[in-house]
Motif scaffolding. Sequence first.
Motif, short mmCIF file in Angstrom:
data_model
loop_
_atom_site.label_atom_id
_atom_site.label_comp_id
_atom_site.label_asym_id
_atom_site.label_seq_id
_atom_site.Cartn_x
_atom_site.Cartn_y
_atom_site.Cartn_z
N THR A 171 0.81 -1.22 0.00
CA THR A 171 0.00 0.00 0.00
C THR A 171 0.84 1.27 0.00
OG1 THR A 171 -0.15 -0.10 2.42
CG2 THR A 171 -1.95 -1.10 1.15
N SER A 261 -2.07 4.97 -3.37
CA SER A 261 -1.68 4.56 -2.03
C SER A 261 -2.74 4.96 -1.01
CB SER A 261 -0.33 5.20 -1.67
OG SER A 261 0.06 4.90 -0.34
N SER A 264 -5.79 2.74 -1.18
CA SER A 264 -5.54 1.43 -0.58
C SER A 264 -5.52 1.50 0.94
CB SER A 264 -4.21 0.86 -1.07
OG SER A 264 -4.24 0.62 -2.47
N ASN A 276 -1.61 -1.86 9.16
CA ASN A 276 -1.10 -2.71 8.09
C ASN A 276 -0.44 -3.94 8.71
OD1 ASN A 276 -0.66 0.29 6.75
ND2 ASN A 276 -1.20 -1.26 5.24
#
Length: 288
Positions: A171, A261, A264, A276
Motif C-alpha cells: 500500500t 496509495s 488502498s 497494516n
Amino acid sequence: MPNNDTPHRNRKWVLEQWTQDVVVASWLRWHEKISVHQAQLVHALLQNCGATAGEQVLDLGCGPGAVALSLSETVGTDGEVVTTDISPGIVESLKDRAAALDVENIDVVVAESEELPFDSEQFDLVTSLLTPMYFVTVSRSFAEIRRVLRGDGRGCLMAWGMPEQGDYFETCVLPFLQRSNLDAPPPEAPSPFRFAPPGLMTGELVKAGFVDVTERRFVLPMSWPGSPEELWRHLYETCVGFRPIFDSLSRDSFEEAYAESMASLAGRYDGTSTVNSVEIVLGIGRKV
C-alpha cells in the motif's frame, strides 16, 4: 561484482543519508508514533532474543530507543544495555530520554557496526531492530558482532522480510515502485530488502562463524496512530531507503501513485489508527 570502491561509496551514502539534519529531525519529531508503530516488532525481537536479568547487552541502531529501554528493564540493575547509532543527534536524544526516565543502566554511544568500539567478549547478547539492512559491509559487521560476544553469547537481528507478505509495502511503496524506472540495488548495497529472501541473513551469520543459526519469520501488525496521510508522510521523511523511488517520479506520476496509495490505505484507517501488516525476518545464532 563490487569493486574496491564499493564499501567506501556505501559507507558514504549511509552516513550522508542517515545523519542528515532533516532526517534526524524527522526521526525525533515522529519518535513517539514510531515506537507505537513498531511495538509488535519490538515485542517479537524481545520475545526471541532470550535476554535475562544481569546480562550485558549491545543494541545496534537505537532509533527511538524502544528496544534499548525495554531491554534495560529486562536486564535490571545488575545488567547493562549499551546502544549505538551512527547519528549523534539520535544518540543525544536517547540519552536525554533515558535521563528523564531515570534509567541508569543504559549507555548510548555513536558507533558504526563495522568497527565497534568495545572490547572482545564484552556482551552476552547483541540485538538490532531493522538496522542490519543498512550495514555497510555485512561480513565485517557480523564478524564484529561475534567478536564482542562472550563465549556462549547470542546475536538476534531483525530485518524486513518479503515485501509481498503483508500489505504495508504493497500500500505504501508499491504504487510508486511500479511507476519508477530505477534499477534494483545490487545485492551488496545497503537497502530495505537486503535480507528479505529466505536464508540470506542466516547464511551470513554462518559465514561469520555463528553456530545454532536459525531463521524465524513472522507477519506482524503495524498500527500507526494517525491517518494514512500522516503514515505516508512519516515514511517519506524517515526511511531514506525508499526516498529515491519516491523522488524519481514526475509530478503527475507521483500524484497518481500517491492517490492509489491513499485509496488502498483508506480501508485500513478506523478514524484513529492506520493498520497494516508486514513480514519480518529474525536471524539468531550463538558465538560457539
